[in-house]
Design a protein around this motif. Structure first.
Motif, mmCIF file in Angstrom:
data_model
loop_
_atom_site.group_PDB
_atom_site.id
_atom_site.type_symbol
_atom_site.label_atom_id
_atom_site.label_comp_id
_atom_site.label_asym_id
_atom_site.label_seq_id
_atom_site.Cartn_x
_atom_site.Cartn_y
_atom_site.Cartn_z
ATOM 1 N N TYR A 93 -26.907 -46.189 2.345
ATOM 2 C CA TYR A 93 -26.569 -45.122 1.416
ATOM 3 C C TYR A 93 -26.781 -43.787 2.129
ATOM 4 N N ASN A 94 -25.712 -43.027 2.247
ATOM 5 C CA ASN A 94 -25.762 -41.719 2.892
ATOM 6 C C ASN A 94 -26.060 -40.663 1.830
ATOM 7 N N LYS A 95 -27.291 -40.173 1.807
ATOM 8 C CA LYS A 95 -27.700 -39.156 0.836
ATOM 9 C C LYS A 95 -27.351 -37.748 1.301
ATOM 10 N N GLY A 96 -26.722 -37.632 2.451
ATOM 11 C CA GLY A 96 -26.429 -36.323 3.018
ATOM 12 C C GLY A 96 -25.217 -35.659 2.413
ATOM 13 N N ASP A 97 -24.935 -34.447 2.911
ATOM 14 C CA ASP A 97 -23.780 -33.697 2.426
ATOM 15 C C ASP A 97 -22.632 -33.719 3.428
ATOM 16 N N LYS A 98 -22.713 -34.641 4.411
ATOM 17 C CA LYS A 98 -21.593 -34.845 5.324
ATOM 18 C C LYS A 98 -21.565 -36.312 5.734
ATOM 19 N N ASP A 99 -20.401 -36.780 6.128
ATOM 20 C CA ASP A 99 -20.235 -38.174 6.535
ATOM 21 C C ASP A 99 -21.054 -38.480 7.780
ATOM 22 N N ASP A 100 -21.417 -39.722 7.947
ATOM 23 C CA ASP A 100 -22.106 -40.208 9.140
ATOM 24 C C ASP A 100 -21.453 -41.535 9.503
ATOM 25 N N ARG A 101 -21.978 -42.197 10.513
ATOM 26 C CA ARG A 101 -21.381 -43.454 10.967
ATOM 27 C C ARG A 101 -22.467 -44.322 11.591
ATOM 28 N N LEU A 102 -22.478 -45.602 11.223
ATOM 29 C CA LEU A 102 -23.291 -46.585 11.930
ATOM 30 C C LEU A 102 -22.529 -46.910 13.199
ATOM 31 N N VAL A 103 -23.103 -46.568 14.354
ATOM 32 C CA VAL A 103 -22.377 -46.767 15.613
ATOM 33 C C VAL A 103 -22.800 -48.042 16.337
ATOM 34 N N SER A 156 -14.986 -52.009 16.789
ATOM 35 C CA SER A 156 -15.603 -51.232 17.857
ATOM 36 C C SER A 156 -15.967 -49.811 17.441
ATOM 37 N N ASP A 157 -15.420 -49.323 16.325
ATOM 38 C CA ASP A 157 -15.702 -47.960 15.873
ATOM 39 C C ASP A 157 -16.899 -47.871 14.934
ATOM 40 N N GLY A 158 -17.573 -48.971 14.667
ATOM 41 C CA GLY A 158 -18.709 -48.952 13.761
ATOM 42 C C GLY A 158 -18.269 -48.896 12.318
ATOM 43 N N VAL A 159 -19.128 -48.294 11.481
ATOM 44 C CA VAL A 159 -18.881 -48.235 10.041
ATOM 45 C C VAL A 159 -19.031 -46.803 9.563
ATOM 46 N N SER A 160 -18.014 -46.291 8.883
ATOM 47 C CA SER A 160 -18.060 -44.959 8.308
ATOM 48 C C SER A 160 -18.979 -44.961 7.083
ATOM 49 N N LEU A 161 -19.803 -43.919 6.972
ATOM 50 C CA LEU A 161 -20.721 -43.768 5.845
ATOM 51 C C LEU A 161 -20.433 -42.440 5.159
ATOM 52 N N PRO A 162 -19.526 -42.449 4.168
ATOM 53 C CA PRO A 162 -19.184 -41.203 3.476
ATOM 54 C C PRO A 162 -20.394 -40.614 2.758
ATOM 55 N N GLU A 163 -20.408 -39.298 2.631
ATOM 56 C CA GLU A 163 -21.523 -38.620 1.960
ATOM 57 C C GLU A 163 -21.676 -39.117 0.529
ATOM 58 N N ASN A 164 -22.937 -39.305 0.135
ATOM 59 C CA ASN A 164 -23.303 -39.730 -1.220
ATOM 60 C C ASN A 164 -22.599 -41.000 -1.668
ATOM 61 N N LYS A 165 -22.425 -41.933 -0.752
ATOM 62 C CA LYS A 165 -21.774 -43.211 -1.071
ATOM 63 C C LYS A 165 -22.620 -44.372 -0.569
ATOM 64 N N LEU A 166 -22.550 -45.480 -1.279
ATOM 65 C CA LEU A 166 -23.178 -46.724 -0.875
ATOM 66 C C LEU A 166 -22.149 -47.554 -0.115
ATOM 67 N N VAL A 167 -22.528 -48.069 1.041
ATOM 68 C CA VAL A 167 -21.674 -48.977 1.814
ATOM 69 C C VAL A 167 -22.442 -50.287 1.932
ATOM 70 N N GLU A 168 -21.860 -51.350 1.401
ATOM 71 C CA GLU A 168 -22.502 -52.661 1.395
ATOM 72 C C GLU A 168 -21.930 -53.506 2.529
ATOM 73 N N LEU A 169 -22.763 -53.809 3.513
ATOM 74 C CA LEU A 169 -22.358 -54.697 4.598
ATOM 75 C C LEU A 169 -22.832 -56.090 4.186
ATOM 76 N N GLU A 170 -21.917 -56.882 3.632
ATOM 77 C CA GLU A 170 -22.262 -58.156 3.014
ATOM 78 C C GLU A 170 -21.261 -59.241 3.370
ATOM 79 N N ARG A 171 -21.642 -60.478 3.040
ATOM 80 C CA ARG A 171 -20.752 -61.626 3.226
ATOM 81 C C ARG A 171 -19.419 -61.351 2.523
#
Length: 175
Positions: A78-88, A109-124
């Motif tokens: 969960y990215n609590k920030g005010d800008k996007d980040d990325r799991l590299v 190969s580009d990792g996972v984008s983590l938009p600001e104030n969004k939950l990203v579920e890396l799941e089965r």
């Protein structure tokens, strides 16, 4: 002289109301993490504005994961920030590598984008992590060092646990 019972009750109610207001207002500090239905097990960590929750290695099926196996790992970010980040990237000493893969197992190969104030579920069944060519046996309940690196937030290392398997739910012959 002691306060009358009515006054003591009013003070107690006022204290409870203040505690509820404090909790509901989100004044719990930076470590607070509140999402609907947040009762997931797993390891938790934080780096910068990234909240890491429910991090775990998949439950072994039938027997422990063996050296050479490719083992799925799941985590909510969960990215609590005010800008996007990325799991590299991610890594652990017990695996030759840790890959980010899509639902079909294809390496991203580009990792996972983590938009600001969004939950990203890396799941089965979704984008998730795979521990490639594990070097040692992994049993349900085992803990291992795990590092995640984010583009802006930086790196964090924490212990990740293999889910404890439930192999047989039939009644025990002794019980």
């Amino acid at each position: 002289m002691a306060a009358p019972p009515v006054l003591r009750h009013r003070k107690a109610l006022a204290g409870c109301a203040a505690a509820i207001a404090f909790t509901a207002s989100g004044c719990g500090g930076d470590d607070e993490f509140s999402l609907p239905d947040w009762h997931a097990p797993g390891q938790n960590a934080r780096v910068g504005d990234i909240m890491i929750r429910y991090a775990h290695v998949a439950e072994p099926k039938g027997e422990p994961w063996q050296p050479g196996d490719d083992v799925p790992a799941y985590v909510w970010l969960y990215n609590k920030g005010d800008k996007d980040d990325r799991l590299v990237s991610a890594s652990m000493p017990n695996a030759a590598s840790v890959d980010v893969v899509d639902a079909d197992g294809k390496k991203l190969s580009d990792g996972v984008s983590l938009p600001e104030n969004k939950l990203v579920e890396l799941e089965r069944g979704k984008t998730h992590l795979v521990l490639r060519d594990v070097q040692e046996t992994i049993r349900g309940g085992d803990f291992m060092k795990f590092t995640m690196k984010f583009e802006d937030a930086g790196s964090v290392t924490f212990n990740i646990q293999a889910q404890v398997p439930v192999y047989d739910k039939s009644p025990s012959p002794t019980g």
